[in-house]
Design a protein around this motif. Structure first.
Motif, PDB file in Angstrom:
ATOM      1  N   VAL A   1     -71.691 -82.836 -67.776  1.00 38.18           N
ATOM      2  CA  VAL A   1     -70.266 -82.821 -67.486  1.00 38.18           C
ATOM      3  C   VAL A   1     -70.062 -82.235 -66.092  1.00 38.18           C
ATOM      4  CG1 VAL A   1     -69.405 -82.903 -69.855  1.00 38.18           C
ATOM      5  CG2 VAL A   1     -69.946 -80.682 -68.871  1.00 38.18           C
ATOM      6  N   ASP A   2     -69.585 -83.085 -65.185  1.00 40.42           N
ATOM      7  CA  ASP A   2     -69.277 -82.674 -63.815  1.00 40.42           C
ATOM      8  C   ASP A   2     -67.790 -82.352 -63.805  1.00 40.42           C
ATOM      9  OD1 ASP A   2     -68.668 -82.468 -61.122  1.00 40.42           O
ATOM     10  OD2 ASP A   2     -69.595 -84.368 -60.543  1.00 40.42           O
ATOM     11  N   THR A   3     -67.475 -81.056 -63.831  1.00 40.80           N
ATOM     12  CA  THR A   3     -66.087 -80.630 -64.038  1.00 40.80           C
ATOM     13  C   THR A   3     -65.437 -80.296 -62.707  1.00 40.80           C
ATOM     14  OG1 THR A   3     -66.745 -78.316 -64.285  1.00 40.80           O
ATOM     15  CG2 THR A   3     -66.720 -79.657 -66.285  1.00 40.80           C
ATOM     16  N   TRP A   4     -64.400 -81.030 -62.358  1.00 41.37           N
ATOM     17  CA  TRP A   4     -63.661 -80.723 -61.125  1.00 41.37           C
ATOM     18  C   TRP A   4     -62.451 -79.874 -61.471  1.00 41.37           C
ATOM     19  CZ3 TRP A   4     -58.555 -81.563 -59.888  1.00 41.37           C
ATOM     20  CH2 TRP A   4     -58.186 -81.124 -58.601  1.00 41.37           C
TER      21      TRP A   4
ATOM     22  N   GLY B   1     -55.679 -80.194 -51.916  1.00 36.97           N
ATOM     23  CA  GLY B   1     -56.478 -79.906 -50.718  1.00 36.97           C
ATOM     24  C   GLY B   1     -57.765 -80.714 -50.660  1.00 36.97           C
ATOM     25  N   ASP B   2     -58.048 -81.450 -51.724  1.00 33.23           N
ATOM     26  CA  ASP B   2     -59.270 -82.253 -51.772  1.00 33.23           C
ATOM     27  C   ASP B   2     -58.960 -83.726 -51.508  1.00 33.23           C
ATOM     28  OD1 ASP B   2     -60.842 -80.076 -52.368  1.00 33.23           O
ATOM     29  OD2 ASP B   2     -60.863 -80.440 -54.527  1.00 33.23           O
ATOM     30  N   GLY B   3     -59.932 -84.402 -50.917  1.00 27.72           N
ATOM     31  CA  GLY B   3     -59.853 -85.844 -50.794  1.00 27.72           C
ATOM     32  C   GLY B   3     -60.601 -86.475 -51.956  1.00 27.72           C
TER      33      GLY B   3
ATOM     34  N   TYR C   1     -58.444 -63.935 -56.585  1.00 30.22           N
ATOM     35  CA  TYR C   1     -58.454 -64.457 -55.220  1.00 30.22           C
ATOM     36  C   TYR C   1     -59.366 -65.678 -55.137  1.00 30.22           C
ATOM     37  CZ  TYR C   1     -55.629 -60.517 -54.173  1.00 30.22           C
ATOM     38  OH  TYR C   1     -54.568 -59.653 -54.172  1.00 30.22           O
ATOM     39  N   THR C   2     -58.914 -66.704 -54.424  1.00 32.71           N
ATOM     40  CA  THR C   2     -59.717 -67.922 -54.255  1.00 32.71           C
ATOM     41  C   THR C   2     -60.938 -67.597 -53.397  1.00 32.71           C
ATOM     42  OG1 THR C   2     -58.431 -68.540 -52.299  1.00 32.71           O
ATOM     43  CG2 THR C   2     -57.738 -69.494 -54.403  1.00 32.71           C
ATOM     44  N   SER C   3     -61.855 -68.551 -53.300  1.00 34.82           N
ATOM     45  CA  SER C   3     -63.137 -68.284 -52.643  1.00 34.82           C
ATOM     46  C   SER C   3     -63.024 -68.063 -51.141  1.00 34.82           C
ATOM     47  CB  SER C   3     -64.090 -69.455 -52.863  1.00 34.82           C
ATOM     48  OG  SER C   3     -64.134 -69.806 -54.201  1.00 34.82           O
ATOM     49  N   GLY C   4     -61.960 -68.528 -50.537  1.00 35.48           N
ATOM     50  CA  GLY C   4     -61.831 -68.358 -49.096  1.00 35.48           C
ATOM     51  C   GLY C   4     -62.589 -69.388 -48.288  1.00 35.48           C
ATOM     52  N   SER C   5     -62.905 -70.538 -48.891  1.00 34.68           N
ATOM     53  CA  SER C   5     -63.621 -71.587 -48.152  1.00 34.68           C
ATOM     54  C   SER C   5     -62.771 -72.105 -47.007  1.00 34.68           C
ATOM     55  CB  SER C   5     -63.955 -72.770 -49.060  1.00 34.68           C
ATOM     56  OG  SER C   5     -64.599 -72.362 -50.213  1.00 34.68           O
ATOM     57  N   THR C   6     -61.471 -72.207 -47.224  1.00 37.43           N
ATOM     58  CA  THR C   6     -60.625 -72.864 -46.237  1.00 37.43           C
ATOM     59  C   THR C   6     -59.732 -71.894 -45.469  1.00 37.43           C
ATOM     60  OG1 THR C   6     -58.977 -73.314 -47.943  1.00 37.43           O
ATOM     61  CG2 THR C   6     -60.586 -75.031 -47.514  1.00 37.43           C
ATOM     62  N   GLY C   7     -59.755 -70.625 -45.781  1.00 43.00           N
ATOM     63  CA  GLY C   7     -58.918 -69.671 -45.053  1.00 43.00           C
ATOM     64  C   GLY C   7     -58.831 -68.362 -45.795  1.00 43.00           C
TER      65      GLY C   7
ATOM     66  N   GLY D   1     -71.039 -69.342 -53.302  1.00 41.82           N
ATOM     67  CA  GLY D   1     -72.038 -70.361 -53.045  1.00 41.82           C
ATOM     68  C   GLY D   1     -71.522 -71.623 -52.382  1.00 41.82           C
ATOM     69  N   LYS D   2     -70.291 -71.593 -51.888  1.00 44.12           N
ATOM     70  CA  LYS D   2     -69.775 -72.793 -51.228  1.00 44.12           C
ATOM     71  C   LYS D   2     -69.975 -72.713 -49.725  1.00 44.12           C
ATOM     72  CE  LYS D   2     -66.415 -73.232 -54.683  1.00 44.12           C
ATOM     73  NZ  LYS D   2     -65.188 -73.829 -55.059  1.00 44.12           N
ATOM     74  N   ILE D   3     -70.253 -73.849 -49.134  1.00 40.45           N
ATOM     75  CA  ILE D   3     -70.457 -73.893 -47.700  1.00 40.45           C
ATOM     76  C   ILE D   3     -69.115 -73.718 -46.989  1.00 40.45           C
ATOM     77  CG2 ILE D   3     -71.220 -75.351 -45.799  1.00 40.45           C
ATOM     78  CD1 ILE D   3     -73.092 -76.705 -47.973  1.00 40.45           C
TER      79      ILE D   3
ATOM     80  N   GLN E   1     -60.126 -75.963 -59.956  1.00 40.00           N
ATOM     81  CA  GLN E   1     -59.898 -74.981 -58.900  1.00 40.00           C
ATOM     82  C   GLN E   1     -59.406 -73.667 -59.509  1.00 40.00           C
ATOM     83  OE1 GLN E   1     -56.640 -77.421 -57.067  1.00 40.00           O
ATOM     84  NE2 GLN E   1     -58.069 -77.605 -55.359  1.00 40.00           N
ATOM     85  N   THR E   2     -59.466 -72.602 -58.731  1.00 38.02           N
ATOM     86  CA  THR E   2     -58.900 -71.328 -59.191  1.00 38.02           C
ATOM     87  C   THR E   2     -57.458 -71.555 -59.665  1.00 38.02           C
ATOM     88  OG1 THR E   2     -60.211 -70.273 -57.451  1.00 38.02           O
ATOM     89  CG2 THR E   2     -58.530 -68.914 -58.526  1.00 38.02           C
ATOM     90  N   GLU E   3     -56.752 -72.373 -58.923  1.00 39.46           N
ATOM     91  CA  GLU E   3     -55.331 -72.595 -59.191  1.00 39.46           C
ATOM     92  C   GLU E   3     -55.087 -73.424 -60.450  1.00 39.46           C
ATOM     93  OE1 GLU E   3     -57.074 -73.382 -56.536  1.00 39.46           O
ATOM     94  OE2 GLU E   3     -56.121 -72.684 -54.691  1.00 39.46           O
TER      95      GLU E   3
HETATM   96  P1  ATP Z   1     -60.022 -71.519 -50.917  1.00 44.06           P
HETATM   97  O1  ATP Z   1     -58.968 -72.148 -51.758  1.00 44.06           O
HETATM   98  O2  ATP Z   1     -59.791 -70.056 -50.645  1.00 44.06           O
HETATM   99  O3  ATP Z   1     -60.344 -72.309 -49.686  1.00 44.06           O
HETATM  100  P2  ATP Z   1     -61.991 -72.631 -52.703  1.00 44.06           P
HETATM  101  O4  ATP Z   1     -61.109 -73.842 -52.738  1.00 44.06           O
HETATM  102  O5  ATP Z   1     -63.436 -72.841 -52.380  1.00 44.06           O
HETATM  103  O6  ATP Z   1     -61.395 -71.509 -51.740  1.00 44.06           O
HETATM  104  P3  ATP Z   1     -62.153 -72.411 -55.583  1.00 44.06           P
HETATM  105  O7  ATP Z   1     -60.864 -72.438 -56.285  1.00 44.06           O
HETATM  106  O8  ATP Z   1     -63.235 -71.555 -56.137  1.00 44.06           O
HETATM  107  O9  ATP Z   1     -61.914 -71.899 -54.126  1.00 44.06           O
HETATM  108  O10 ATP Z   1     -62.764 -73.866 -55.492  1.00 44.06           O
HETATM  109  C1  ATP Z   1     -62.076 -75.043 -55.809  1.00 44.06           C
HETATM  110  C2  ATP Z   1     -62.635 -76.201 -55.000  1.00 44.06           C
HETATM  111  O11 ATP Z   1     -64.023 -76.420 -55.301  1.00 44.06           O
HETATM  112  C3  ATP Z   1     -61.994 -77.528 -55.279  1.00 44.06           C
HETATM  113  O12 ATP Z   1     -60.790 -77.688 -54.571  1.00 44.06           O
HETATM  114  C4  ATP Z   1     -63.081 -78.512 -54.830  1.00 44.06           C
HETATM  115  O13 ATP Z   1     -63.061 -78.692 -53.429  1.00 44.06           O
HETATM  116  C5  ATP Z   1     -64.355 -77.802 -55.204  1.00 44.06           C
HETATM  117  N1  ATP Z   1     -64.871 -78.276 -56.506  1.00 44.06           N
HETATM  118  C6  ATP Z   1     -64.921 -77.566 -57.658  1.00 44.06           C
HETATM  119  N2  ATP Z   1     -65.526 -78.280 -58.643  1.00 44.06           N
HETATM  120  C7  ATP Z   1     -65.858 -79.473 -58.116  1.00 44.06           C
HETATM  121  C8  ATP Z   1     -66.507 -80.658 -58.630  1.00 44.06           C
HETATM  122  N3  ATP Z   1     -66.953 -80.739 -59.875  1.00 44.06           N
HETATM  123  N4  ATP Z   1     -66.646 -81.700 -57.788  1.00 44.06           N
HETATM  124  C9  ATP Z   1     -66.207 -81.627 -56.517  1.00 44.06           C
HETATM  125  N5  ATP Z   1     -65.613 -80.545 -55.968  1.00 44.06           N
HETATM  126  C10 ATP Z   1     -65.438 -79.471 -56.754  1.00 44.06           C
END
Ligand code: ATP
Ligand code: MG
Length: 647
Positions: free
Chosen positions: A405-408, A498-500, A258-264, A607-609, A410-412
């Motif tokens: 290393v700043d790794t971007w 979902g990210d900008g 399950y994703t973190s639930g930051s957005t829903g 730990g996400k806001i 997602q769960t997906e």
């Molecule tokens: P949900 O999808 O339920 O709202 P979530 O998106 O917080 O929850 P995760 O899959 O854990 O769940 O987080 C992925 C998100 O975390 C990314 O879409 C991005 O917004 C953020 N993220 C992860 N790593 C980075 C990074 N290195 N730099 C910037 N943002 C990051």
């Protein structure tokens, strides 16, 4: 900010196995000839039948397959092929005085086989979902790999979640088996795991569970339900320590998470066996440039995807030694990370900006008291890292000499999609830099038109990915329509993150925050991450979270929540300084209309806001907060509302 370039540190450049030129060449090849590129990579895994087919996918309609005719077993790749005497896991307890554990690959294999045999004896079949609700102990890894061994699909639920959250996930995953422990330990307190499972099963009628396997960890007293509940330590000695791994098709499910639930409401993301494992293995070895014998520490919990990919599947499939930590960064003191690094001589350290900001509050003193000279590489994941935190990490922890290393991802995405390669990519604080092999990111406008970037220019927009990669999630469990709707419908035929993001003049990628969080002030579009970074740049600010609120004149106004460093009191002079800081860093347009100093911010358990809550509070709408089941400390919400009402 953009021009603040840190060259690859000399030692990393000298030792690297990938130079910038090689990265560029391989990256270009991975896009020009994906079949050829992936054909070269499949040999990283041991297959019972090697795949002849590489990527086979469509995003409209959504059907994603990789290595489809391949047959393998993930646990066999993580265990059987490694040297039995090599150390797989070094475990560090929550209590710094407690003994650590060292577990060899041979021991991990034997325990995994025993637990796999236990699951079979309890009635678990291939394809069944097994819910894992565990503390950060090696048995959590054993549980995951035992499922993989027999072809069961694990669904790990973070060991800090409530009975409601467990029940919801059990139901959603249609899961009838649970692996848990008596209790966990975190920050000196015991966490009642088994009791919480009992509560989930008693209170929620829709949940049907046939068997609960209980690992004894603290030895605390728990109720055992006859017939349903089984002690692991009682079954274990009677079970054979071998278990033939199930032959799994590459596209058989490996896990739901399950994703973190930051957005829903959290989504039950499904990953399959071959593509996920290959992606975890390749990104682990490449992004962390892992060398045999090194100790790798990822501080995430196994309840998050970071733990799945970079504590379990990536490192173990590569034969690495991982450090597994039961505790938290701030207990007994904020020096705990540094003490553990010194104690075990960690070479590679991978953590989250939220953890760094938590320990930075106490300044440079605590890390200064520890020998961090074993460190070779630092990493970060989870959120955009504020340049302030990046610089501190670089200067104080890395002594100015280590790559970060700043790794971007997602769960997906299963594993990293955008990241520097440590010995190749010059770094810019706050930028995830460049795409990994096979990843084609792009920016689109609101209509989904791909924005072209002229050489030497900047572009910003919504971040999409244009082609599939092996580690991509295949569906949302039981709801393929939601999968299609969430990721592939906003911009038809493209994967929407979902990210900008912004791509700068050098082609570097900067994640600016969630698209929903973009603020539009008098027609100027700003990412929340940028305003937050400006606030955090002030010496007294620990954390900041910025949201928009409706504004009569500007359309949207900026509402900023800040927490202050240890020992700092709020004052009018400080608020004036903060406004000045933002004006200086970004410009007058970004100066917050409201500054709300608060003792805490609402965060997910990872730990996400949770900005959606902050938006509601800024809008004076306290009624419908939405799904807050993944919130770490719900009492923060009360304090925020009170602070809002007193303004
Ligand atoms: P949900 O999808 O339920 O709202 P979530 O998106 O917080 O929850 P995760 O899959 O854990 O769940 O987080 C992925 C998100 O975390 C990314 O879409 C991005 O917004 C953020 N993220 C992860 N790593 C980075 C990074 N290195 N730099 C910037 N943002 C990051
Ligand atoms: Mg998400």
């Amino acid at each position: 900010m953009t021009d603040n370039i840190f060259p690859v540190p000399a030692a990393a450049a000298a030792a690297t196995r990938t130079t910038m030129a090689q990265y560029r060449e391989r990256y270009a090849q991975s896009l020009a000839d994906p079949d050829g590129f992936w054909r070269e990579q499949v040999g990283r895994l041991d297959w019972l039948r090697a795949p002849t087919r590489m990527g086979d996918w469509s995003w409209d309609p959504v059907r994603i397959r990789w290595f489809e005719d391949g047959v393998l077993n993930a646990s066999a790749n993580c265990l059987d092929r490694q040297h039995p005497a090599a150390i797989a896991i070094i475990w560090e307890a929550d209590d710094p005085a407690a003994a650590s554990r060292r577990i060899s690959y041979g021991e991990l294999l034997a325990d995994t086989c025993r637990m796999a045999n236990a699951l079979v004896a309890l009635g678990v079949d291939k394809g069944d979902r097994v819910t894992i609700y565990m503390p950060m102990i090696p048995e959590a890894v054993v549980a995951m790999l035992a499922c993989a061994r027999i072809g069961a699909v694990h669904s790990v639920v973070f060991g800090g979640f409530s009975a409601e959250a467990i029940a919801g996930r059990l139901q959603d995953a249609d899961s009838h088996f649970i692996i848990t422990a008596d209790e966990g330990r975190r920050a000196g307190k015991t966490v009642p795991l088994k009791a919480t499972v009992d509560e989930a099963l008693e209170k929620h009628e829709g949940v049907r569970v046939e068997a609960v396997l209980v690992v004894r960890h603290t030895g605390g007293k728990v109720a055992m339900h006859p017939e349903r509940d089984h002690w692991w330590h009682e079954l274990k000695p009677q079970l054979p320590e071998t278990c033939t791994p199930q032959a799994m098709s590459a596209e058989d499910p490996l896990f739901i998470l399950y994703t973190s639930g930051s957005t829903g409401k959290p989504k039950g993301v499904l990953h399959t066996t071959g593509g996920y494992l290959l992606w975890a293995n390749l990104t682990f070895e490449t992004v962390f440039d892992y060398r045999p014998g090194e100790l790798f520490w990822c501080t995430a919990d196994v309840g998050w995807v970071t733990g799945h990919s970079y504590i379990v599947y990536g490192p173990l499939s590569a034969g690495a030694t991982v450090l597994m930590f039961e505790g938290v960064p701030s207990w007994p003191t904020t020096a705990r990370f540094w003490q553990v690094i010194e104690k075990h001589k960690v070479e590679i350290f991978y953590t989250a900006p939220t953890a760094l900001r938590a320990v930075m509050r106490d300044g440079d003193g605590p890390p200064g008291e520890h020998d961090l000279s074993s460190l070779r590489l630092l990493g970060t994941v989870g959120e955009p890292i504020n340049p302030e935190a990046w610089n501190w990490y670089h200067r104080v922890i890395g002594k100015g000499a280590l790559p970060i290393v700043d790794t971007w991802w997602q769960t997906e995405t299963g594993g990293t999609l955008i990241s520097p390669l440590p010995g190749a990519t010059p770094m810019k604080p706050g930028s995830a830099t460049l795409p990994f092999y096979g990843i084609e990111p792009a920016l689109v406008d609101a209509e989904g038109i791909v924005l072209d970037r002229a050489e030497g220019e900047e572009t910003s927009g919504n971040l999409v990915v244009l082609r599939s990669w092996p580690g991509q999630a295949r569906t949302v469990f039981g709801d393929h329509e939601r999968f299609t709707q969430t990721y592939f419908t906003t911009y038809r035929g493209k994967y929407f993150t979902g990210d900008g993001a912004r791509q700068d003049k050098d082609g570097y990628w900067w994640i600016t925050g969630r698209v929903d969080d973009v603020i539009n002030v008098s027609g100027h579009r700003m990412g929340t991450a940028e305003v937050e970074s400006a606030l955090v740049a002030h010496k007294d600010v620990a954390e900041a979270a910025v949201v928009a609120f409706p504004h009569d004149i500007k359309g949207q106004g900026i509402y900023a929540y800040v927490t202050l460093n240890a020992g700092i009191e709020t004052s009018d002079a400080l608020l004036t300084e903060l406004r000045a800081t933002v004006r200086h860093e970004i410009g007058g347009i970004a100066v917050p209309d409201h500054l709300h100093v608060t003792p805490g911010l609402p965060k997910t358990r990872s730990g996400k806001i949770m900005r959606r809550i902050l938006r509601k509070i800024a809008e004076n709408d306290f009624a419908a907060m939405g799904d807050i089941s993944t919130l770490a400390d719900p009492s923060v919400v009360e304090a925020l509302i009170e602070g809002r009402l007193n303004r």
